[in-house]
Design a protein around this motif. Structure first.
Motif, short mmCIF file in Angstrom:
data_model
loop_
_atom_site.label_atom_id
_atom_site.label_comp_id
_atom_site.label_asym_id
_atom_site.label_seq_id
_atom_site.Cartn_x
_atom_site.Cartn_y
_atom_site.Cartn_z
N ASP A 65 -9.06 20.68 21.53
CA ASP A 65 -8.38 19.38 21.58
C ASP A 65 -7.25 19.49 22.61
O ASP A 65 -6.16 19.98 22.30
CB ASP A 65 -7.83 19.04 20.19
N PHE A 66 -7.55 19.03 23.81
CA PHE A 66 -6.57 19.20 24.89
C PHE A 66 -5.34 18.32 24.71
O PHE A 66 -4.32 18.54 25.34
CB PHE A 66 -7.23 18.92 26.25
N SER A 67 -5.45 17.30 23.83
CA SER A 67 -4.30 16.40 23.67
C SER A 67 -3.10 17.12 23.05
O SER A 67 -1.98 16.60 23.06
CB SER A 67 -4.70 15.18 22.84
N SER A 68 -3.32 18.32 22.50
CA SER A 68 -2.20 19.06 21.88
C SER A 68 -1.34 19.76 22.92
O SER A 68 -0.28 20.28 22.58
CB SER A 68 -2.74 20.14 20.94
N TYR A 69 -1.81 19.84 24.14
CA TYR A 69 -1.11 20.64 25.14
C TYR A 69 -0.26 19.79 26.09
O TYR A 69 -0.59 18.62 26.34
CB TYR A 69 -2.14 21.43 25.98
N SER A 70 0.77 20.42 26.61
CA SER A 70 1.60 19.73 27.60
C SER A 70 0.86 19.76 28.94
O SER A 70 -0.12 20.52 29.11
CB SER A 70 2.94 20.45 27.76
N VAL A 71 1.33 18.97 29.88
CA VAL A 71 0.70 18.90 31.21
C VAL A 71 0.69 20.29 31.86
O VAL A 71 -0.33 20.72 32.43
CB VAL A 71 1.45 17.88 32.09
N ASP A 72 1.82 21.00 31.77
CA ASP A 72 1.91 22.33 32.38
C ASP A 72 0.93 23.32 31.73
O ASP A 72 0.27 24.09 32.42
CB ASP A 72 3.33 22.89 32.28
N GLU A 73 0.85 23.23 30.40
CA GLU A 73 -0.08 24.14 29.69
C GLU A 73 -1.52 23.83 30.10
O GLU A 73 -2.33 24.74 30.30
CB GLU A 73 0.07 23.96 28.17
N LEU A 74 -1.83 22.55 30.21
CA LEU A 74 -3.20 22.17 30.60
C LEU A 74 -3.55 22.72 31.98
O LEU A 74 -4.64 23.24 32.20
CB LEU A 74 -3.35 20.65 30.59
N ALA A 75 -2.61 22.57 32.90
CA ALA A 75 -2.87 23.04 34.27
C ALA A 75 -3.15 24.54 34.29
O ALA A 75 -3.96 25.01 35.08
CB ALA A 75 -1.68 22.70 35.17
#
Lengths: 106, 473
Positions: free
Chosen positions: B100-110
């Motif tokens: 569930d990518f919605s749990s991550y911040s933009v930086d974490e996702l990158a």
């Protein structure tokens, strides 16, 4: 050139024969009309034998417009050859492509 | 740190702390008990590098409670250590697990861009939820020193169709890393950036095949009426790879000029691999004469080309050429006959075809005979008597193929022949096929029959096959 059916709250557009500049444009305009009534449209490629870059351009434009309008476009039931065209152009990364109609309906 | 709960349209998202306690679960259950209309509960474990077994039992209890409420439990962002525990406790088969990518911040996702297992999924997620925050991050990554970040930023911007990045993406054509070039080439094609087309042409001769293929694909997407001529020139190149890439691009353009280039080039092409590519490519043109060209290619000196021609005749559904293809079954070159019979098996469902194949069967070589038997099974017209006669052929491949063909036409007869083969055939390949047929047909009492055969069977592979069928039950 195509038939339209409604299933599980989504419209499925069954494309037939050839997707080229002319038929692709007609397809795009019709799907944009359908998007006025519904949020998700599935394009079934089951009966598509021929497709060229002009047809692909129209489908890319359709995706661009559907995204802009917050609508969802899904593709399904491609033959291996048609799927190869999408991977060759990298468009398999851009479109949501499902193996079967039932998977696209989920 | 305590857990967090979010409710949104029947979906409850619970983020667990790094060491969830029994008390956390008691509170979670209490909060959920009073809520109606829950369809899904997502428990996010991204902070938990390890969980105790008592937490596992609490997850099971939560699942039971949700079952009663007719809601689904999904564990999200499960780390490897926790995943192992779920495997050991066999819970993995009872609970849905997803990212569930919605749990991550933009930086974490990158940061996920450097993880080959999830980089594409993350890129899709960002493109789908593209906003100013994601856009800023992608623009930041475009200037990164790390080529992987740059590549994925370009692809993600392309998927989101953010044309404001066009200049930067054009600039990435000059990057020294092939994958960055490839990403830029593809995205410029998706965006319809005709201004970049000339520059993209130079990548057709790249040392990296992926880059050259991306260039061919994007040129085709950006093509106008002049590009078939330009690409047609590449068919004269001494570089076989370049000729093949040009054929792919011309096929995608698919106009009259590209067709003429490809059609004429078939006669001059010296490489069998490229001719095979041409045999496939021509089938993408909706033109009546393609079937005749493919018929000629059935007699090409290369088996690869003949195979490609037969597949292409099937692809274009060349039913109008069935008569011509049938004639080639008895060609003096047995491999022409082989591929012709293969094509007939896919194209024809008429008695005239099966009658003709049976009539010429005795006149053809062994390889054609095999293709004919296979074709008869596919055609599906009842010719079981002929096929049953082949069960005494001295060639085991023919007997095996005949058994398979009978199965396609008349299942009951095939069961009879399979039982007989298991008792009498001296070749294990035929007996192996016979087990396969019984396993698929499942006639009454077949398990007992297979058990009795197992006792007297002496071939290891057939015994293993029987065991796998019986164990599967």
């Amino acid at each position: 050139m195509f038939d339209v059916e409604e299933k599980a709250g989504k419209k499925i557009v069954y494309i037939k024969g050839e997707v080229n500049g002319e038929t692709g444009l007609e397809l795009k305009n019709n799907v944009l009309e359908i998007f006025k009534q519904i949020d998700t449209v599935i394009l079934s490629f089951k009966n598509v034998i021929y497709m060229n870059s002009s047809g692909l351009r129209e489908i890319i434009d359709l995706l661009k417009r559907s995204k802009r309008d917050k609508k969802e476009l899904r593709l399904c039931e491609m033959s291996g050859d048609i799927r190869d065209m999408f991977s060759f152009t990298g468009l398999d990364k851009v479109f949501q492509i499902f193996d079967s109609e039932s998977a696209a309906l989920r | 740190m305590a857990f967090k709960v979010e409710f949104h349209k029947g979906i409850v998202k619970i983020e667990l702390p790094d060491s969830p306690s029994m008390d956390d679960f008691t509170k979670i259950k209490k909060r959920l008990e009073d809520v109606e209309d829950i369809s899904v509960v997502k428990v996010d474990l991204r902070k938990c590098s390890y969980i105790q077994s008592k937490v596992v039992s609490n997850i099971i209890a939560l699942k039971k409670m949700l079952n009663e409420k007719k809601a689904k439990l999904i564990l999200t962002n499960v780390q490897e250590g926790v995943m192992q525990l779920l495997e050991i406790t066999n819970l993995i088969n009872f609970v849905q697990i997803e990212k569930d990518f919605s749990s991550y911040s933009v930086d974490e996702l990158a940061e996920f861009f450097i993880d080959p297992e999830v980089c594409d999924a993350v890129s899709d997620y960002i493109a789908t939820h593209y906003n100013d925050e994601f856009r800023n991050k992608m623009f930041e990554l475009l200037n990164s020193d790390d080529p992987i970040f740059k590549e994925y930023a370009i692809l993600t911007i392309g998927k989101a169709h953010d044309v404001t990045a066009l200049d930067t993406i054009r600039h990435a054509l000059n990057d020294e890393v092939g994958n960055v070039n490839k990403a830029a080439i593809l995205v410029l094609g998706w965006m319809g950036d005709e201004e970049s087309k000339e520059e993209i042409y130079s990548f057709l001769e790249s040392d990296f095949i992926d880059v050259a293929e991306a260039a061919a694909a994007s040129i085709a997407l950006l093509s106008d009426e002049d590009d078939s001529h330009k690409l047609g020139e590449f068919l004269k190149s001494p570089d076989e790879r370049l000729r093949r890439i040009a054929i792919q691009a011309l096929t995608l353009i698919n106009d009259d000029d590209s067709y003429n280039f490809l059609k004429n080039h078939v006669k001059n092409e010296t490489s069998e691999m490229v001719r095979a590519t041409l045999a496939k490519s021509l089938s993408f043109y909706n033109k009546a004469e393609v079937a005749d060209i493919l018929l000629d290619l059935l007699k090409d000196e290369s088996l690869k080309v003949r195979e490609a021609a037969a597949s292409s005749l099937i692809r274009i559904n060349a039913k109008s050429k069935i008569g011509d293809i049938l004639q080639r079954v008895t060609d003096e070159d047995s491999w022409v006959g082989y591929f012709a019979a293969k094509a007939i098996g896919e194209l024809c469902r008429e008695k005239t075809c099966s009658d003709y194949l049976i009539k010429v069967y005795d006149r053809v070589e062994q390889n054609v005979k095999l293709a004919i038997v296979h074709a008869l099974g596919n055609i599906g017209i009842n010719c079981s008597d002929f096929l049953m006669g082949l069960m005494s052929d001295k060639n085991e491949d023919i007997r095996k193929e005949a058994l398979e063909a009978i199965y396609k036409i008349e299942k009951e007869k095939a069961v009879e022949m399979a039982e007989s083969a298991l008792n009498e055939d001296d070749n294990w390949v035929v007996r192996f096929k016979a087990v396969d047929i019984l396993a698929n047909a499942k006639p009454s009492g077949y398990q007992d029959f297979l058990r009795s055969i197992y006792e007297k069977e002496n071939n290891r592979y057939v015994k293993e096959k029987i065991l796998s069928v019986l164990e599967g039950l």
